[in-house]
Design an enzyme around this catalytic site. Sequence first.
Site, PDB file in Angstrom:
ATOM      1  N   TYR A   1      -0.285  -2.046 -12.014  1.00 25.16           N
ATOM      2  CA  TYR A   1      -1.704  -2.075 -12.366  1.00 25.16           C
ATOM      3  C   TYR A   1      -1.932  -1.495 -13.768  1.00 25.16           C
ATOM      4  O   TYR A   1      -2.920  -0.825 -14.025  1.00 25.16           O
ATOM      5  CB  TYR A   1      -2.547  -1.353 -11.296  1.00 25.16           C
TER       6      TYR A   1
ATOM      7  N   GLU B   1       4.346  -6.407   1.764  1.00 23.38           N
ATOM      8  CA  GLU B   1       3.834  -6.867   0.469  1.00 23.38           C
ATOM      9  C   GLU B   1       3.731  -5.702  -0.520  1.00 23.38           C
ATOM     10  O   GLU B   1       2.648  -5.345  -0.964  1.00 23.38           O
ATOM     11  CB  GLU B   1       2.445  -7.490   0.661  1.00 23.38           C
ATOM     12  N   PRO B   2       4.859  -5.098  -0.847  1.00 20.86           N
ATOM     13  CA  PRO B   2       4.796  -3.944  -1.738  1.00 20.86           C
ATOM     14  C   PRO B   2       4.547  -4.351  -3.193  1.00 20.86           C
ATOM     15  O   PRO B   2       5.131  -5.322  -3.680  1.00 20.86           O
ATOM     16  CB  PRO B   2       6.200  -3.336  -1.602  1.00 20.86           C
ATOM     17  N   GLY B   3       3.678  -3.630  -3.846  1.00 24.98           N
ATOM     18  CA  GLY B   3       3.442  -3.848  -5.275  1.00 24.98           C
ATOM     19  C   GLY B   3       3.744  -2.565  -6.027  1.00 24.98           C
ATOM     20  O   GLY B   3       4.795  -2.413  -6.655  1.00 24.98           O
ATOM     21  N   ARG B   4       2.832  -1.621  -5.875  1.00 27.52           N
ATOM     22  CA  ARG B   4       2.960  -0.339  -6.562  1.00 27.52           C
ATOM     23  C   ARG B   4       4.306   0.349  -6.292  1.00 27.52           C
ATOM     24  O   ARG B   4       4.936   0.873  -7.207  1.00 27.52           O
ATOM     25  CB  ARG B   4       1.825   0.583  -6.092  1.00 27.52           C
TER      26      ARG B   4
ATOM     27  N   ARG C   1      -6.392   2.374 -15.666  1.00 22.20           N
ATOM     28  CA  ARG C   1      -6.473   3.206 -14.454  1.00 22.20           C
ATOM     29  C   ARG C   1      -7.170   4.558 -14.659  1.00 22.20           C
ATOM     30  O   ARG C   1      -7.992   4.935 -13.820  1.00 22.20           O
ATOM     31  CB  ARG C   1      -5.080   3.399 -13.832  1.00 22.20           C
TER      32      ARG C   1
ATOM     33  N   CYS D   1     -14.470   1.746 -28.249  1.00 22.32           N
ATOM     34  CA  CYS D   1     -15.802   2.351 -28.391  1.00 22.32           C
ATOM     35  C   CYS D   1     -16.484   2.550 -27.045  1.00 22.32           C
ATOM     36  O   CYS D   1     -17.455   1.874 -26.717  1.00 22.32           O
ATOM     37  CB  CYS D   1     -16.655   1.489 -29.300  1.00 22.32           C
TER      38      CYS D   1
ATOM     39  N   GLY E   1       0.765  -1.242   0.000  1.00 22.73           N
ATOM     40  CA  GLY E   1       0.000   0.000   0.000  1.00 22.73           C
ATOM     41  C   GLY E   1       0.792   1.286   0.000  1.00 22.73           C
ATOM     42  O   GLY E   1       0.207   2.363  -0.131  1.00 22.73           O
TER      43      GLY E   1
HETATM   44  C1  LIG Z   1      -2.890  -5.449  -3.674  1.00 24.65           C
HETATM   45  C2  LIG Z   1      -2.299  -5.976  -2.452  1.00 24.65           C
HETATM   46  C3  LIG Z   1      -0.995  -5.604  -2.087  1.00 24.65           C
HETATM   47  C4  LIG Z   1      -0.158  -4.625  -2.862  1.00 24.65           C
HETATM   48  O1  LIG Z   1      -0.655  -3.338  -2.769  1.00 24.65           O
HETATM   49  P1  LIG Z   1       0.222  -2.111  -3.319  1.00 24.65           P
HETATM   50  O2  LIG Z   1      -0.625  -0.935  -3.050  1.00 24.65           O
HETATM   51  O3  LIG Z   1       0.426  -2.342  -4.777  1.00 24.65           O
HETATM   52  O4  LIG Z   1       1.491  -2.093  -2.568  1.00 24.65           O
HETATM   53  C5  LIG Z   1      -0.458  -6.185  -0.945  1.00 24.65           C
HETATM   54  N1  LIG Z   1      -1.161  -7.060  -0.211  1.00 24.65           N
HETATM   55  C6  LIG Z   1      -2.412  -7.431  -0.534  1.00 24.65           C
HETATM   56  C7  LIG Z   1      -3.118  -8.422   0.309  1.00 24.65           C
HETATM   57  C8  LIG Z   1      -3.033  -6.897  -1.652  1.00 24.65           C
HETATM   58  O5  LIG Z   1      -4.274  -7.255  -1.959  1.00 24.65           O
END
Ligand SMILES: *Cc1c(COP(=O)(O)O)cnc(C)c1O
Length: 400
Positions: free
Chosen positions: A356, A259-262, A298, A327, A225
């Site tokens: 994303y 759990e970093p993604g973004r 997005r 469209c 997050g």
């Molecule tokens: C989506 C998600 C993440 C990653 O979130 P980011 O905002 O991309 O860091 C981590 N943990 C869980 C459980 C998620 O659903």
Amino acid sequence: MIPFQPLANTYGTPLYVYDFDAMQSQYHELKEAFRGRKSILAYAVKANSNLSVIKHFASLGAGADCVSIGEVRRALLAGVPPYKILFSGVGKRDEEIREAMISDILYINVESEAELGRVEMIAKELGKVARISIRVNPNIDPQTHPYISTGLHDNKFGVDLETAKRMYIRSKHATALEAVGIHFHIGSQLTQLEPIYEAAVIVADLMRSLSAIDVNLKFFDIGGGVGVCYNDEVTITPYDYAQAILGALKGLDVTIISEPGRFLTANAGYFLTKVLYEKRNGEKRFVVVDGAMNDLLRPSLYKAYHRIEALDKVGEESVADIVGPVCESGDFLAKATLLPMMEHNDLLVVHSAGAYGFGMGSNYNTRGRSAEIAYQKGEARMIRARETFEDLIALEREYL
Ligand SMILES: *Cc1c(COP(=O)(O)O)cnc(C)c1O
């Protein structure tokens, strides 16, 4: 500087380009913030699930946070060791739970009492002990976009504190369950520290009260997050983030899982698209490009802002909407943005498209998905080929 124009010439557009060096420095910055503590960065695969991206993070030591068995399979295929893989999500099918258990991943993040029951049942069938963690919903408003807020009781995710406690007690008495962790994830694109800190305090307190009844957990899973800068947002620094978490833990001896993604991928990704035409409807100016909502959803889904740069273009700017060929009136990459007059084949670079982006893509309007390119140490390589018409119809053709 990434050579966008030559890449567009070589690989065509629309095109995703990922700066692997930038991903690496993001990884190191976050990992460094937790220095001196036992920690695992479990890359949230859904942010960008290209196998080469996962492999890149795995090579740096990352684990993987997965939200479907498909993502677990991707992580394994990309070389993430099973003992660094987590499986989260509110709705897991029995087959998914079974396969995750057989793969011997680190733990399953359980999100309801009903799910705990299924996990226990399946563990018994397999003659295994299921390692689990429970996702707590701390009822904290993360102050982000409502679609990416997940830590309020209004959201479908996790369980309240009382339920969590009950589930841990149940696990303690179940021979087929081993509770090893506790988890929360309150939302995405968080730019303020306070909600994360509050959530961490609530969950750490729960962890302490569990230990008083002899439920001892090893992993403190803080979710993902951490927000990034798309425009001019002031966001959280990894250092402050880590300090807040450590502050909430007050010396609890745990392994921190994040759990970093973004944070790892967003600003390392670029979406390249070419101008098809300029057009006007009355006073309104549109720049029509070859990339669309099926490539980058997005803006349409969240009204998300992406900085868009007209490469090598100078001249007087005026207001335009940048729209794709799909469209739908909701098909746009930017609204009311300033651009110089554009010509056929001019290149636009959409910034912050590494998270994303591709993963939310679709084949709507029978558009093949873009190719993906890794750019690392001055060299480009293709990590996913452009989808062809044949790819799109492969699963239908035999029924014709
Ligand atoms: C989506 C998600 C993440 C990653 O979130 P980011 O905002 O991309 O860091 C981590 N943990 C869980 C459980 C998620 O659903």
